[in-house]
Design a protein around this motif. Sequence first.
Motif, PDB file in Angstrom:
ATOM      1  N   UNK A 208       0.031 -11.267   4.248  1.00 55.34           N
ATOM      2  CA  UNK A 208      -0.522 -11.444   2.907  1.00 55.34           C
ATOM      3  C   UNK A 208       0.530 -11.158   1.852  1.00 55.34           C
ATOM      4  N   UNK A 209       0.439 -11.875   0.745  1.00 50.96           N
ATOM      5  CA  UNK A 209       1.344 -11.663  -0.381  1.00 50.96           C
ATOM      6  C   UNK A 209       0.853 -10.459  -1.187  1.00 50.96           C
ATOM      7  N   UNK A 210       1.756  -9.526  -1.455  1.00 50.06           N
ATOM      8  CA  UNK A 210       1.403  -8.310  -2.181  1.00 50.06           C
ATOM      9  C   UNK A 210       2.491  -7.956  -3.198  1.00 50.06           C
ATOM     10  N   UNK A 211       2.080  -7.206  -4.229  1.00 47.12           N
ATOM     11  CA  UNK A 211       3.016  -6.715  -5.240  1.00 47.12           C
ATOM     12  C   UNK A 211       3.519  -5.335  -4.794  1.00 47.12           C
ATOM     13  N   UNK A 212       4.828  -5.231  -4.528  1.00 46.75           N
ATOM     14  CA  UNK A 212       5.418  -3.982  -4.051  1.00 46.75           C
ATOM     15  C   UNK A 212       6.085  -3.250  -5.208  1.00 46.75           C
ATOM     16  N   UNK A 213       6.002  -1.916  -5.149  1.00 41.98           N
ATOM     17  CA  UNK A 213       6.560  -1.096  -6.221  1.00 41.98           C
ATOM     18  C   UNK A 213       7.199   0.158  -5.600  1.00 41.98           C
ATOM     19  N   UNK A 214       8.457   0.409  -5.960  1.00 41.00           N
ATOM     20  CA  UNK A 214       9.173   1.574  -5.445  1.00 41.00           C
ATOM     21  C   UNK A 214       9.570   2.487  -6.597  1.00 41.00           C
ATOM     22  N   UNK A 215       9.182   3.761  -6.506  1.00 44.52           N
ATOM     23  CA  UNK A 215       9.654   4.783  -7.436  1.00 44.52           C
ATOM     24  C   UNK A 215      10.417   5.835  -6.621  1.00 44.52           C
ATOM     25  N   UNK A 216      10.936   6.837  -7.311  1.00 46.74           N
ATOM     26  CA  UNK A 216      11.613   7.914  -6.594  1.00 46.74           C
ATOM     27  C   UNK A 216      10.617   8.852  -5.901  1.00 46.74           C
ATOM     28  N   UNK A 217       9.315   8.568  -6.040  1.00 44.81           N
ATOM     29  CA  UNK A 217       8.274   9.381  -5.395  1.00 44.81           C
ATOM     30  C   UNK A 217       7.596   8.664  -4.228  1.00 44.81           C
ATOM     31  N   UNK A 218       7.354   7.339  -4.369  1.00 47.22           N
ATOM     32  CA  UNK A 218       6.560   6.647  -3.361  1.00 47.22           C
ATOM     33  C   UNK A 218       6.871   5.157  -3.343  1.00 47.22           C
ATOM     34  N   UNK A 219       6.478   4.523  -2.214  1.00 48.65           N
ATOM     35  CA  UNK A 219       6.602   3.084  -2.030  1.00 48.65           C
ATOM     36  C   UNK A 219       5.183   2.557  -1.845  1.00 48.65           C
ATOM     37  N   UNK A 220       4.729   1.686  -2.748  1.00 45.44           N
ATOM     38  CA  UNK A 220       3.340   1.232  -2.731  1.00 45.44           C
ATOM     39  C   UNK A 220       3.265  -0.290  -2.741  1.00 45.44           C
ATOM     40  N   UNK A 221       2.104  -0.807  -2.303  1.00 45.72           N
ATOM     41  CA  UNK A 221       1.845  -2.233  -2.531  1.00 45.72           C
ATOM     42  C   UNK A 221       0.433  -2.411  -3.071  1.00 45.72           C
ATOM     43  N   UNK A 222       0.280  -3.489  -3.860  1.00 48.96           N
ATOM     44  CA  UNK A 222      -0.933  -3.748  -4.620  1.00 48.96           C
ATOM     45  C   UNK A 222      -1.321  -5.207  -4.432  1.00 48.96           C
ATOM     46  N   UNK A 223      -2.584  -5.509  -4.671  1.00 50.34           N
ATOM     47  CA  UNK A 223      -3.030  -6.892  -4.543  1.00 50.34           C
ATOM     48  C   UNK A 223      -2.308  -7.777  -5.540  1.00 50.34           C
ATOM     49  N   UNK A 224      -2.144  -7.281  -6.746  1.00 46.82           N
ATOM     50  CA  UNK A 224      -1.345  -7.979  -7.749  1.00 46.82           C
ATOM     51  C   UNK A 224      -0.802  -6.941  -8.715  1.00 46.82           C
ATOM     52  N   UNK A 225       0.085  -7.350  -9.585  1.00 55.55           N
ATOM     53  CA  UNK A 225       0.739  -6.418 -10.508  1.00 55.55           C
ATOM     54  C   UNK A 225      -0.305  -5.799 -11.444  1.00 55.55           C
ATOM     55  N   UNK A 226      -0.233  -4.490 -11.618  1.00 55.49           N
ATOM     56  CA  UNK A 226      -1.123  -3.804 -12.547  1.00 55.49           C
ATOM     57  C   UNK A 226      -2.372  -3.233 -11.902  1.00 55.49           C
ATOM     58  N   UNK A 227      -2.716  -3.696 -10.684  1.00 53.64           N
ATOM     59  CA  UNK A 227      -3.892  -3.167 -10.005  1.00 53.64           C
ATOM     60  C   UNK A 227      -3.547  -1.881  -9.254  1.00 53.64           C
ATOM     61  N   UNK A 228      -4.572  -1.180  -8.800  1.00 51.84           N
ATOM     62  CA  UNK A 228      -4.378   0.048  -8.053  1.00 51.84           C
ATOM     63  C   UNK A 228      -3.716  -0.199  -6.713  1.00 51.84           C
ATOM     64  N   UNK A 229      -3.079   0.835  -6.174  1.00 49.22           N
ATOM     65  CA  UNK A 229      -2.349   0.702  -4.919  1.00 49.22           C
ATOM     66  C   UNK A 229      -3.303   0.545  -3.741  1.00 49.22           C
ATOM     67  N   UNK A 230      -3.035  -0.435  -2.880  1.00 49.19           N
ATOM     68  CA  UNK A 230      -3.779  -0.597  -1.634  1.00 49.19           C
ATOM     69  C   UNK A 230      -3.237   0.352  -0.571  1.00 49.19           C
ATOM     70  N   UNK A 231      -1.961   0.672  -0.682  1.00 48.92           N
ATOM     71  CA  UNK A 231      -1.335   1.578   0.276  1.00 48.92           C
ATOM     72  C   UNK A 231      -0.190   2.305  -0.412  1.00 48.92           C
ATOM     73  N   UNK A 232      -0.053   3.588  -0.139  1.00 48.30           N
ATOM     74  CA  UNK A 232       1.026   4.387  -0.713  1.00 48.30           C
ATOM     75  C   UNK A 232       1.754   5.124   0.396  1.00 48.30           C
ATOM     76  N   UNK A 233       3.080   4.951   0.426  1.00 49.19           N
ATOM     77  CA  UNK A 233       3.915   5.632   1.415  1.00 49.19           C
ATOM     78  C   UNK A 233       4.813   6.615   0.675  1.00 49.19           C
TER      79      UNK A 233
END
Length: 833
Positions: free
Chosen positions: A598-623
């Motif tokens: 599935x296509x997902x919006x990924x976001x990396x900070x210095x705290x966590x690596x997350x992916x979301x259904x689309x940009x601006x929505x809540x995280x579906x998964x946080x690592x």
Amino acid sequence: MAVEEEGLRVFQSVKIKIGEAKNIPPYPGPNRMRDCYCTVNLDQEEVFRTKIIEKSLCPFYGEDFYCEIPRSFRHLSFYIFDRDVFRRDSSIGKVAVKKEDLQKYHGKDTWFQLQPVSADSEVQGKVHLELRLSEVITDSGAINHKLATRVLECQGLPIVNGQCDPYAAVSLLGPSRSEAKKTKVKRKTNNPQFDEVFYFEVTRPLSYTKRQFDVEEEDVDKLALRVDLWNASNLKFGDEFLGGVRVPLRALGQAGVHDAWYFLQPRENGGKSVKVEELGSLRLNIVYTEDHVFPSEHYSPLRDLLLHSANVQPVSSSTAHTLGEVCREKQEAAIPLVRLFLHYGKIVPFISAIAHAEVNRTQDPNTIFRGNSLTSKCIDETMKLAGMHYLQVTLRPIIDEICAEHKPCEIDPVKLKESENLDTNRENLHHYVDRIFNVITTSGVRCPTVMCDIFFSLRESAATRFQVDQDVRYTAVSSFIFLRFFAPAILSPNLFHLRPHHPDPATSRTLTLISKTIQTLGSLAKSKSANFKESYMAAFYEYFNEQKYADAVKNFLDLISTSGKWDQKSIETPIMLKEGFMIKRAQGRNRFGMKNFKKRWFRLTNHEFTYHKTKGEGALCSIPIENILAVERLEEESFKMKNMFQVIQPERALYIQANNCVEARDWIDILTKVSQCNRKRLSTYHPSAYLNGHWLCCKLSADTSPGCTPCTGGLPANIQLDVDGDRETERIYSLFSTYMTKLIKMQEACGSKSVYDGPELEEYSTFVIDDPQETYKTLKLIVSAVQTLEQQHTKYKRDKFKKTKIGSQEHPIGDKSFQCYIRQQSESSTYSI
């Protein structure tokens, strides 16, 4: 990413300035204007896209792109696309530059004519063929000659509309021949393994009574083998052409056997009959660099000279300072010098030494560090490297807000639109300037230590040199932190990775006005309004004539120029490091369910690596970053998908496909760097996926089995400074080699100064030589070290040329190398006899 090549590491990189296009053909409708964007492609793989410039036939892009090239390529291509009202993209034209031609355009602004884009001309990849001509005795006793053609495999075929189901069509071409035979279709792969053999009878005009194997030359010249690769399509438009090769049978030679790799070529006369001048042109500036880096010990003499520079008295006679003297632009020298000194932890003493020397040569405190000297360029480069994340956490939120809100801020009455109010615009601009000024002047605690130490050195040198001027200790620092760091980042946020693209014209104008005001606030000039040529800017600046602004600037400058005060900085606010769409495979956190992609919006900070259904929505998964045990590439055969990598966690691995090879490398690098210090990082991993109850790589059945391959590593934990010291020394060697004539002239200047006390000769006046004898000694050592490395490179090139076999997998036969192949085969036959 380096390619290992017989003891060397080969790095490829490209820096591109996409300027503008002109004379784009008008849209065939009443509007006639077009909405155009430009893409950068390695062969056919898109690695960068500009923003869309709407309603223009001469779109200005003004965008920069830099990338390390992680694979081999044949063409660097640029496509102009038009986005129509139905959101469909149609290609207008392209520029394709062969890899071997890139040096012709190195660092030059060049207008390229756009060429037609045709499916028949869009090819990439290579094919492995084996041809064998043999005698066959028929039932009647006659001797026939048959050509056995073996199509073994292809590599790097293009992916068409998200799929590649290739097959090969093989034909023997001649005056009366057009026999065609096809391989089986290989599904879902762009590296198909065919290994199929086809036989063709070779008709001969002579009688077959001769027993010896002797093919007439005139007959061979008339025959050729044609192999075309096609993508089996389910669409009604038919199969898509992927590329082809034409092999004259004279390639068989006396042995009657030919085994070689070929680059696929466009179909002959495949281009559309369009006049080139009708498609317009594109202005580009391309800097392609290929670094051949030897093992570290080869660079010891030159590297030791460079790293000793801060201790040389006077510093103007040092190796690093000499590099700045001979380079055409100080920036050329500053980039590798700063990276080298940062890597070895010696940037502060080096910059302190050259800054102290420059301050002592400065006569007027108002002109301190205002020129484009080696000092100013080195500090600029240090701030870009060490301060990039400081800049992002400080400015990015407010810059994003300005770009999203589109509030009118024009305060020039001449440029004011009829619908706008001047007082409202001033208030909008005042609000933005105040916000940015506050975030800057309260950010001192986050300023990187290396920048603080350099600013401390500048402040001390300036205050000692100009003891009467009480403000010089501030202006020496503000000339860098405001004038060369914050103000340029506000003006062009895309160049500092604060925005993905150049802002639209209205927002760009707002940022220009903010940048001018911030620059003046930070300068602490005595007469502020006099700094503006425009009366409307002078009037606007009256808002900021309060003492609190000057006090805030001085407090900020005091804080960031106090050496060692903030050695251990902890930034509580998460820093956004990278984000974008990618495709991920379901991790199997639920026991049941499809593990689909599935296509997902990924976001990396210095705290966590997350992916979301689309940009601006809540995280579906946080690592959490501390749960990332390794980040490695995933072999393509796992899912028959390119550009895949894996983020390995304690209980499972997350499989991700990036959009292209450059983006995959960037994600792997940044994820690896940010997780480098994790205590439980793995030392081994599985390069293939766990499917159908076993690991594809080592065939072990337990999903908890330890990895079978050592993890890649060795990257520094500091996410800001990923520097290869040997590569930077190689680049410095290349600069010295390029400017060797200037080194010789500088030696002559030292000799002239040593024996002649009169006025300085004009041809030597460009060099800063404080001590001719020490400088001459340094120059002699530099020339010796450079000549030694030159000999190493010459030997490497000579050995590589001897070992190069045209037609091998590494050096396939191209459109211009067939004659070289024939000549090479002829020579090898002669030697063997």
